[in-house]
Scaffold this motif. Structure first.
Motif, PDB file in Angstrom:
ATOM      1  N   ASP A   1       0.807  -1.219   0.000  1.00  8.37           N
ATOM      2  CA  ASP A   1       0.000   0.000   0.000  1.00  8.37           C
ATOM      3  C   ASP A   1       0.842   1.271   0.000  1.00  8.37           C
ATOM      4  N   GLY A   2       2.169   1.127   0.003  1.00  5.88           N
ATOM      5  CA  GLY A   2       3.048   2.280  -0.048  1.00  5.88           C
ATOM      6  C   GLY A   2       3.250   2.996   1.273  1.00  5.88           C
ATOM      7  N   GLU A   3       2.621   2.515   2.336  1.00  4.39           N
ATOM      8  CA  GLU A   3       2.776   3.146   3.647  1.00  4.39           C
ATOM      9  C   GLU A   3       4.159   2.851   4.230  1.00  4.39           C
ATOM     10  N   PRO A   4       4.648   3.708   5.138  1.00  4.55           N
ATOM     11  CA  PRO A   4       5.948   3.441   5.760  1.00  4.55           C
ATOM     12  C   PRO A   4       5.930   2.163   6.591  1.00  4.55           C
ATOM     13  N   LEU A   5       7.098   1.585   6.759  1.00  7.41           N
ATOM     14  CA  LEU A   5       7.275   0.448   7.640  1.00  7.41           C
ATOM     15  C   LEU A   5       7.625   0.949   9.033  1.00  7.41           C
ATOM     16  N   PHE A   6       7.124   0.276  10.043  1.00  3.10           N
ATOM     17  CA  PHE A   6       7.542   0.536  11.413  1.00  3.10           C
ATOM     18  C   PHE A   6       8.183  -0.756  11.927  1.00  3.10           C
ATOM     19  N   MET A   7       9.513  -0.806  11.813  1.00  2.68           N
ATOM     20  CA  MET A   7      10.270  -2.005  12.148  1.00  2.68           C
ATOM     21  C   MET A   7      10.641  -1.981  13.628  1.00  2.68           C
ATOM     22  N   LEU A   8      10.399  -3.093  14.306  1.00  2.00           N
ATOM     23  CA  LEU A   8      10.695  -3.161  15.728  1.00  2.00           C
ATOM     24  C   LEU A   8      12.189  -3.251  15.957  1.00  2.00           C
ATOM     25  N   ALA A   9      12.630  -2.563  17.001  1.00  4.29           N
ATOM     26  CA  ALA A   9      14.053  -2.526  17.327  1.00  4.29           C
ATOM     27  C   ALA A   9      14.249  -2.610  18.833  1.00  4.29           C
ATOM     28  N   LEU A  10      15.428  -3.050  19.219  1.00 12.42           N
ATOM     29  CA  LEU A  10      15.892  -2.993  20.601  1.00 12.42           C
ATOM     30  C   LEU A  10      17.089  -2.062  20.615  1.00 12.42           C
ATOM     31  N   ALA A  11      17.138  -1.172  21.605  1.00 20.69           N
ATOM     32  CA  ALA A  11      18.171  -0.142  21.591  1.00 20.69           C
ATOM     33  C   ALA A  11      18.685   0.161  22.991  1.00 20.69           C
ATOM     34  N   SER A  12      19.915   0.617  23.037  1.00 17.83           N
ATOM     35  CA  SER A  12      20.496   1.169  24.256  1.00 17.83           C
ATOM     36  C   SER A  12      20.665   2.656  24.062  1.00 17.83           C
ATOM     37  N   PHE A  13      20.029   3.435  24.918  1.00 20.12           N
ATOM     38  CA  PHE A  13      20.117   4.891  24.821  1.00 20.12           C
ATOM     39  C   PHE A  13      21.081   5.470  25.849  1.00 20.12           C
ATOM     40  N   ALA A  14      21.902   4.613  26.429  1.00 22.21           N
ATOM     41  CA  ALA A  14      22.880   5.073  27.406  1.00 22.21           C
ATOM     42  C   ALA A  14      23.907   5.970  26.727  1.00 22.21           C
ATOM     43  N   PRO A  15      24.368   7.029  27.409  1.00 20.04           N
ATOM     44  CA  PRO A  15      25.395   7.895  26.808  1.00 20.04           C
ATOM     45  C   PRO A  15      26.692   7.123  26.629  1.00 20.04           C
ATOM     46  N   LEU A  16      27.427   7.479  25.584  1.00 22.25           N
ATOM     47  CA  LEU A  16      28.708   6.823  25.337  1.00 22.25           C
ATOM     48  C   LEU A  16      29.676   7.111  26.479  1.00 22.25           C
ATOM     49  N   ARG A  17      30.505   6.126  26.784  1.00 24.28           N
ATOM     50  CA  ARG A  17      31.483   6.308  27.855  1.00 24.28           C
ATOM     51  C   ARG A  17      32.545   7.336  27.484  1.00 24.28           C
ATOM     52  N   ASP A  18      32.918   7.362  26.211  1.00 26.76           N
ATOM     53  CA  ASP A  18      33.925   8.308  25.734  1.00 26.76           C
ATOM     54  C   ASP A  18      33.785   8.423  24.224  1.00 26.76           C
ATOM     55  N   ASP A  19      34.707   9.099  23.606  1.00 26.00           N
ATOM     56  CA  ASP A  19      34.637   9.320  22.164  1.00 26.00           C
ATOM     57  C   ASP A  19      35.344   8.239  21.366  1.00 26.00           C
ATOM     58  N   ASP A  20      35.757   7.192  22.013  1.00 25.93           N
ATOM     59  CA  ASP A  20      36.457   6.104  21.330  1.00 25.93           C
ATOM     60  C   ASP A  20      35.472   5.369  20.423  1.00 25.93           C
ATOM     61  N   PRO A  21      35.730   5.310  19.116  1.00 32.37           N
ATOM     62  CA  PRO A  21      34.812   4.613  18.197  1.00 32.37           C
ATOM     63  C   PRO A  21      34.576   3.158  18.575  1.00 32.37           C
ATOM     64  N   ALA A  22      35.495   2.565  19.304  1.00 27.32           N
ATOM     65  CA  ALA A  22      35.342   1.166  19.693  1.00 27.32           C
ATOM     66  C   ALA A  22      34.138   0.964  20.608  1.00 27.32           C
ATOM     67  N   HIS A  23      33.651   2.045  21.224  1.00 26.48           N
ATOM     68  CA  HIS A  23      32.544   1.924  22.180  1.00 26.48           C
ATOM     69  C   HIS A  23      31.207   2.384  21.610  1.00 26.48           C
ATOM     70  N   LYS A  24      31.151   2.821  20.347  1.00 23.46           N
ATOM     71  CA  LYS A  24      29.919   3.412  19.841  1.00 23.46           C
ATOM     72  C   LYS A  24      28.770   2.414  19.777  1.00 23.46           C
ATOM     73  N   ALA A  25      29.070   1.118  19.638  1.00 24.99           N
ATOM     74  CA  ALA A  25      28.006   0.115  19.574  1.00 24.99           C
ATOM     75  C   ALA A  25      27.357  -0.124  20.932  1.00 24.99           C
ATOM     76  N   GLU A  26      27.915   0.443  21.994  1.00 18.19           N
ATOM     77  CA  GLU A  26      27.283   0.289  23.306  1.00 18.19           C
ATOM     78  C   GLU A  26      26.010   1.122  23.404  1.00 18.19           C
ATOM     79  N   SER A  27      25.882   2.137  22.563  1.00 21.63           N
ATOM     80  CA  SER A  27      24.654   2.918  22.454  1.00 21.63           C
ATOM     81  C   SER A  27      24.176   2.788  21.014  1.00 21.63           C
ATOM     82  N   GLY A  28      23.498   1.715  20.741  1.00 21.78           N
ATOM     83  CA  GLY A  28      23.079   1.425  19.380  1.00 21.78           C
ATOM     84  C   GLY A  28      21.778   0.644  19.363  1.00 21.78           C
TER      85      GLY A  28
END
Length: 235
Positions: free
Chosen positions: A120-147
């Motif tokens: 029908d052309g309507e948008p999809l609403f895909m279910l997700a699980l997420a962590s909204f915790a702030p990143l510990r630091d700016d190290d890219p190695a930790h970015k998946a901890e808030s994903g």
């Protein structure tokens, strides 16, 4: 599933299609026809009863698992109540709005991408699980901890010809219920299983192999290719 999706509209139009009059927008991500793991994409979630749109890293790994597990981009619905995903099922339910997702068929080296979308052309609403915790630091190695990860289930019907897994997609009202933090996680799992849109709600067609490249973008990536000759073996 799912390794790419089409999120080519602006967040405000997705919110309007979701049926909410307003939201808190903390999203700067641009629309894309080729969202790839590792990028930051707008997701919907509730904070104190208010709908928020935040950009989150597509991919999640718990902080304690950094040296033990790979980053996940999907979570099988069969496992979302286990010890690893259960915490996010309780307090990290989210929705990723999109216009479609991509799957591939064929042998390695000759993979054919397909665009899957609502009939029908309507948008999809895909279910997700997420962590909204702030990143510990700016190290890219930790970015998946808030994903976030997309919740997937077994494909059924004709969709099996394209892939054996699919994202769990709900209509807007049921997706809003999924976001409700007062909904017990057992009921959230039941909602995801029982109210997921059936395969006959979707259509799919072949698209250009250019979508295989994560850096490529543009409306042409989601356009249907001409039908192959009748003797070709396609779903």
């Amino acid at each position: 599933m799912c390794g790419r999706f089409d999120q080519n509209d602006i967040a405000r139009r997705y919110v309007a299609a979701f049926g909410w009059a307003d939201a808190v927008y903390d999203s700067e991500a641009r629309p894309t026809f080729n969202a790839a793991p590792g990028t930051y994409r707008p997701v919907l979630h509730l904070v104190d009863g208010k709908l928020h749109v935040d950009d989150l890293h597509w991919g999640y790994r718990a902080s304690w698992a950094a040296d033990k597990l790979p980053v996940s981009v999907n979570a099988r619905i069969e496992k979302i109540t286990n010890n690893y995903w259960g915490r996010l099922l309780k307090s990290g339910r989210a929705v990723v709005p999109a216009n479609g997702w991509y799957e591939w068929t064929g042998a390695k080296g000759k993979r054919q991408p397909w665009h899957i979308h609502r009939k029908d052309g309507e948008p999809l609403f895909m279910l997700a699980l997420a962590s909204f915790a702030p990143l510990r630091d700016d190290d890219p190695a930790h970015k998946a901890e808030s994903g976030f990860v997309l919740v997937t289930a077994d494909a059924e019907g004709g969709m099996l010809d394209v892939h054996d897994r699919r994202p769990v997609v709900l209509n807007a009202a049921d997706a809003a219920t999924w976001l409700d933090p007062d909904l017990p996680r057992e009921q959230a799992e039941m909602l995801a299983r029982q109210m997921a849109l059936e395969p006959d709600a979707f259509a799919w067609y072949r698209v250009s192999t250019e979508v295989n490249y994560a850096g490529r973008d543009g409306a042409h990536l989601a356009e249907a290719l001409a039908e192959p000759p009748a003797d070709e073996d396609t779903p």
